[in-house]
Design a protein around this motif. Structure first.
Motif, PDB file in Angstrom:
ATOM      1  N   UNK A 110      -7.751   0.601  -2.860  1.00  0.00           N
ATOM      2  CA  UNK A 110      -7.915   1.930  -2.270  1.00  0.00           C
ATOM      3  C   UNK A 110      -6.598   2.702  -2.305  1.00  0.00           C
ATOM      4  N   UNK A 111      -5.488   2.028  -1.994  1.00  0.00           N
ATOM      5  CA  UNK A 111      -4.180   2.687  -1.993  1.00  0.00           C
ATOM      6  C   UNK A 111      -3.782   3.134  -3.392  1.00  0.00           C
ATOM      7  N   UNK A 112      -4.166   2.342  -4.401  1.00  0.00           N
ATOM      8  CA  UNK A 112      -3.829   2.704  -5.781  1.00  0.00           C
ATOM      9  C   UNK A 112      -4.631   3.903  -6.271  1.00  0.00           C
ATOM     10  N   UNK A 113      -5.752   4.224  -5.583  1.00  0.00           N
ATOM     11  CA  UNK A 113      -6.532   5.436  -5.850  1.00  0.00           C
ATOM     12  C   UNK A 113      -6.979   5.536  -7.300  1.00  0.00           C
ATOM     13  N   UNK A 141       0.834  -1.207   0.000  1.00  0.00           N
ATOM     14  CA  UNK A 141       0.000   0.000   0.000  1.00  0.00           C
ATOM     15  C   UNK A 141       0.867   1.255   0.000  1.00  0.00           C
ATOM     16  N   UNK A 142       1.923   1.268   0.783  1.00  0.00           N
ATOM     17  CA  UNK A 142       2.824   2.428   0.808  1.00  0.00           C
ATOM     18  C   UNK A 142       3.455   2.655  -0.563  1.00  0.00           C
ATOM     19  N   UNK A 143       3.810   1.569  -1.228  1.00  0.00           N
ATOM     20  CA  UNK A 143       4.405   1.690  -2.561  1.00  0.00           C
ATOM     21  C   UNK A 143       3.400   2.259  -3.562  1.00  0.00           C
ATOM     22  N   UNK A 144       2.144   1.852  -3.424  1.00  0.00           N
ATOM     23  CA  UNK A 144       1.116   2.335  -4.349  1.00  0.00           C
ATOM     24  C   UNK A 144       0.756   3.783  -4.073  1.00  0.00           C
ATOM     25  N   UNK A 156      -5.901   4.381  -9.949  1.00  0.00           N
ATOM     26  CA  UNK A 156      -4.893   4.371 -11.009  1.00  0.00           C
ATOM     27  C   UNK A 156      -4.776   2.955 -11.555  1.00  0.00           C
ATOM     28  N   UNK A 157      -3.893   2.768 -12.511  1.00  0.00           N
ATOM     29  CA  UNK A 157      -3.671   1.435 -13.079  1.00  0.00           C
ATOM     30  C   UNK A 157      -2.436   0.775 -12.473  1.00  0.00           C
ATOM     31  N   UNK A 158      -2.014   1.237 -11.323  1.00  0.00           N
ATOM     32  CA  UNK A 158      -0.775   0.708 -10.731  1.00  0.00           C
ATOM     33  C   UNK A 158      -0.952  -0.681 -10.127  1.00  0.00           C
ATOM     34  N   UNK A 159      -2.177  -1.036  -9.765  1.00  0.00           N
ATOM     35  CA  UNK A 159      -2.397  -2.305  -9.077  1.00  0.00           C
ATOM     36  C   UNK A 159      -3.386  -3.166  -9.848  1.00  0.00           C
TER      37      UNK A 159
END
Length: 424
Positions: A377-380, A340-343, A382-385
């Protein structure tokens, strides 16, 4: 719990929007109709989220306290991509072959076992004597292969003792019956290891042949839970498919696998096996055998060994471009916190996290879904996750494929494979 609630409410919101024919935010008139339920959702999610965070905090605090008492707190704080400070150092000169799915791994294991000249050592969570290691007209069957081999070399099989409460599988009675089926009228030495007590289990899967070659990974030689035989193409076969992986290992690191088996065998039987000799270099891979051994389980490891945890924590925190994980479970609050911190604060614009999980885990599925919701939720938005699974398809047929592998890849710089799920 809170993260699962959030996921459920998001899904219900999307369903309501779909009924309006809209995929974007609802118009004012629709929003007005949904105002009360959305307010209730928001309040419930916030309460559930706070409750879930308290639970995760308590779990993390408990884990840290236990590791601090045995001198392993540094494993939780690892932040660099380097070899762990476990009992086994990194070894150069190894050859590794990745075996994807049972159609590659099971025949390879059978072939090496059949060539044994001195001994074969097997450790697993559970064994099925009737498992077919090949799918030919005359298949290689686990019990037959080992029984024939035991007539000329030492064959040792070590299983977990089984669940102390019969509602969980395998039960201790089932383990006793399995070991009896393996050893009856044969020279196979089959024992159960109950050194972990009632709070842990032995989950690893390893095979060592003559101290020359070893297999480690996620593939159990058992039919319990599903048939491990499947191909990478995963053609629908009218039931649950199976995705798993293992490595064939040659070189100096084989002696470390052997030494680990030696420690466990002594704990279960009090028999002291000869200390393994280091193998000659067989390749150009530098590898380290890491493991999880709870403290006070074996006399030789009074403080335990938590090098799997240290290895994962350091690798994930050091990630710069991508993280790829395959696991049967995703429960660990420590692992999810790092992801989550990374995202939330990605180290680069193109940073990505991809997690492969089973569609329906046989235990704790709600926990995994809740942790996935936290990462969404952490990725907000985005397409990061991306969290995904596998299905077997054949024309109009679709069967789930159970993801049982345990693999981690970071930035093409770090690769791990084993039997440890991300559920600690």
């Amino acid at each position: 719990f809170s993260r699962l609630l959030e996921l459920v409410f998001r899904r219900r919101r999307d369903e309501r929007l779909a009924t309006t024919g809209r995929t974007d935010r609802p118009a004012d008139s629709v929003a007005a109709k949904l105002k009360a339920p959305r307010f209730l959702e928001s309040a419930t999610v916030k309460i559930g989220h706070a409750f879930g965070e308290r639970i995760d905090d308590a779990v993390r605090s408990r884990h840290r306290g236990r590791l601090r008492r045995v001198g392993w707190e540094h494993a939780l704080d690892a932040s660099e991509l380097k070899f762990a400070e476990g009992a086994f150092p990194a070894r150069k000169g190894n050859a590794l072959e990745l075996l994807v799915d049972g159609s590659e791994a099971l025949p390879a294991i059978a072939a090496e076992i059949a060539k044994a000249e001195s001994y074969v050592h097997l450790a697993g969570w559970f064994f099925s004597p009737e498992l077919h290691l090949s799918r030919e007209d005359e298949p290689v069957v686990v019990r037959n292969l080992l029984a024939e081999l035991a007539e000329r070399v030492d064959v040792r099989v070590l299983s977990w003792k089984g669940a102390p409460i019969p509602v969980f599988k395998p039960s201790q009675r089932e383990v006793r019956e399995m070991l009896e089926a393996l050893s009856h009228h044969t020279k196979i030495q089959a024992h159960a290891d109950g050194c972990t007590g009632i709070t842990h289990c032995h989950h690893e899967k390893l095979v060592v042949v003559d101290g020359r070659v070893a297999f480690v990974g996620g593939i159990d030689l058992t039919l319990d839970g599903g048939d491990p035989w499947d191909t990478p193409s995963h053609v629908a076969r009218g039931g649950i498919g199976w995705h798993d992986a293992a490595v064939r290992l040659e070189g100096p690191a084989v002696a470390d696998v052997e030494q680990h088996f030696r420690t466990r065998w002594h704990g279960a039987t009090r028999e002291i096996l000869p200390r393994p000799a280091a193998s000659e270099a067989e390749g150009d891979v530098e590898a380290q055998i890491v493991r999880t051994v709870p403290a006070r389980t074996y006399r030789a490891l009074r403080n335990g060994d938590y090098s799997i945890l240290e290895s994962y924590m350091g690798a994930l925190r050091s990630a710069e471009r991508f993280i790829y994980l395959e696991s049967q479970f995703l429960w660990s609050p420590e692992i999810v916190t790092i992801l989550a911190d990374k995202l939330e604060r990605p180290p680069s614009d193109d940073f990505r996290v991809l997690v492969l999980l089973p569609a329906r885990a046989n235990d704790g599925a709600d926990i995994s879904r809740g942790q996935v919701a936290a990462l969404i939720h952490a990725a907000d938005e985005t397409t990061r996750f991306l969290a995904c699974t596998i299905y077997a398809r054949e024309r109009n047929l679709r069967d789930p494929v159970y993801v049982h592998s345990k693999i981690g890849i970071v930035d093409d710089r770090w690769f791990t494979i084993g039997s440890a799920n991300l559920n600690a």
